[in-house]
Design a protein around this motif. Structure first.
Motif, PDB file in Angstrom:
ATOM      1  N   CYS A 118     123.469  32.140 134.731  1.00  0.00           N
ATOM      2  CA  CYS A 118     123.832  30.901 134.047  1.00  0.00           C
ATOM      3  C   CYS A 118     124.678  30.018 134.953  1.00  0.00           C
ATOM      4  O   CYS A 118     125.739  30.426 135.426  1.00  0.00           O
ATOM      5  N   ASP A 119     124.198  28.810 135.177  1.00  0.00           N
ATOM      6  CA  ASP A 119     124.941  27.800 135.931  1.00  0.00           C
ATOM      7  C   ASP A 119     126.204  27.412 135.155  1.00  0.00           C
ATOM      8  O   ASP A 119     126.298  27.662 133.938  1.00  0.00           O
ATOM      9  N   VAL A 120     127.156  26.812 135.844  1.00  0.00           N
ATOM     10  CA  VAL A 120     128.408  26.407 135.201  1.00  0.00           C
ATOM     11  C   VAL A 120     128.460  24.878 135.016  1.00  0.00           C
ATOM     12  O   VAL A 120     128.528  24.382 133.891  1.00  0.00           O
ATOM     13  N   ASP A 121     128.385  24.153 136.133  1.00  0.00           N
ATOM     14  CA  ASP A 121     128.572  22.693 136.070  1.00  0.00           C
ATOM     15  C   ASP A 121     127.421  22.014 135.333  1.00  0.00           C
ATOM     16  O   ASP A 121     126.252  22.168 135.694  1.00  0.00           O
ATOM     17  N   ASP A 122     127.772  21.273 134.310  1.00  0.00           N
ATOM     18  CA  ASP A 122     126.817  20.522 133.499  1.00  0.00           C
ATOM     19  C   ASP A 122     125.779  21.397 132.805  1.00  0.00           C
ATOM     20  O   ASP A 122     124.696  20.926 132.427  1.00  0.00           O
ATOM     21  N   VAL A 123     126.127  22.674 132.633  1.00  0.00           N
ATOM     22  CA  VAL A 123     125.372  23.563 131.743  1.00  0.00           C
ATOM     23  C   VAL A 123     126.355  24.193 130.746  1.00  0.00           C
ATOM     24  O   VAL A 123     126.101  24.247 129.553  1.00  0.00           O
ATOM     25  N   ILE A 168     119.322  29.589 133.671  1.00  0.00           N
ATOM     26  CA  ILE A 168     119.529  28.257 133.092  1.00  0.00           C
ATOM     27  C   ILE A 168     120.289  27.434 134.124  1.00  0.00           C
ATOM     28  O   ILE A 168     121.365  27.856 134.588  1.00  0.00           O
ATOM     29  N   ASP A 169     119.739  26.265 134.482  1.00  0.00           N
ATOM     30  CA  ASP A 169     120.381  25.440 135.511  1.00  0.00           C
ATOM     31  C   ASP A 169     119.912  24.002 135.322  1.00  0.00           C
ATOM     32  O   ASP A 169     118.809  23.764 134.849  1.00  0.00           O
ATOM     33  N   ASP A 170     120.758  23.060 135.723  1.00  0.00           N
ATOM     34  CA  ASP A 170     120.346  21.654 135.649  1.00  0.00           C
ATOM     35  C   ASP A 170     119.825  21.157 136.993  1.00  0.00           C
ATOM     36  O   ASP A 170     119.442  19.993 137.101  1.00  0.00           O
ATOM     37  N   ASN A 171     119.820  22.020 138.006  1.00  0.00           N
ATOM     38  CA  ASN A 171     119.321  21.658 139.331  1.00  0.00           C
ATOM     39  C   ASN A 171     117.919  22.247 139.501  1.00  0.00           C
ATOM     40  O   ASN A 171     117.752  23.469 139.561  1.00  0.00           O
TER      41      ASN A 171
HETATM   42 MG   LIG Z   1     124.853  22.545 137.412  1.00  0.00          MG
END
Ligand SMILES: [Mg+2]
Length: 189
Positions: free
Chosen positions: A10-15, A135-138
């Motif tokens: 799990c991503d951290v920034d913006d997730v 899960i990531d926004d990148n």
């Molecule tokens: Mg991110």
């Protein structure tokens, strides 16, 4: 394989927490601008800030103090707790510049995500990390991961990118997808 052998990367920034939003509020004050998160329609944020700011936006974004004002996204903590209650091991995987090394671990602790030293990894190459779900926004990370089940977390900077796999608008969507995956017992990209 039962759930307890499975790993969510799990991503951290913006997730889990909003990083771009507090970055822009500081930027707007310093540079007298009026940018919103929705204006950042590409990954390279320097394209949207004033020329006099340019790369200096990263001084704001990668300053440890930014995590004093990063707030958890709606549903993120409940989502992580639900996935853990299913027996999944949650590993936080985050790209961190040296200036913020370790800072996100503290942010996760402060916001009750209960990271442990075994379940927190800082890397810019997430393809090296073994997992079952990501899960990531990148999109680069979502494309390169070895995880079979992956979700691109929608953000203004990835909406224009071509991706035929799963997307989620929010943590409710993530939980819905997770339930579909586990009910079907299949691995979908
Ligand atoms: Mg991110």
């Amino acid at each position: 394989m039962n759930n307890k052998d499975k790993i969510l990367l799990c991503d951290v920034d913006d997730v889990l927490g909003s990083l771009v939003s507090p970055t822009l509020s500081i930027y707007n004050k310093i540079y007298d601008d009026n940018l919103n998160t929705s204006d950042i329609t590409e990954w390279d944020i320097t394209k949207f800030v004033k020329p006099e700011c340019g790369n200096k936006i990263y001084d704001i974004m990668t300053s440890p103090s930014i995590y004093d004002i990063v707030t958890p996204l709606e549903g993120a903590l409940d989502g992580i707790n639900f996935i853990r209650s299913e027996g999944i091991r949650v590993v936080f995987v985050t790209a961190a510049f040296l200036s913020v090394a370790g800072r996100k671990f503290i942010w996760l602790e402060d916001n009750d995500f209960q990271p442990t030293k075994e379940n927190y990894i800082e890397t810019f190459d997430k393809s090296l990390i073994i997992g079952d779900y990501m899960i990531d926004d990148n999109l680069t990370n979502v494309r390169s991961t070895n995880a079979k089940n992956k979700i691109l977390f929608n953000a203004p900077w990835n909406l224009g990118l071509k991706w035929s796999g799963n997307r989620a608008n929010n943590w409710n969507n993530i939980i819905e997808l997770y339930k579909i995956w586990t009910n079907n017992k299949e691995d979908n990209g």
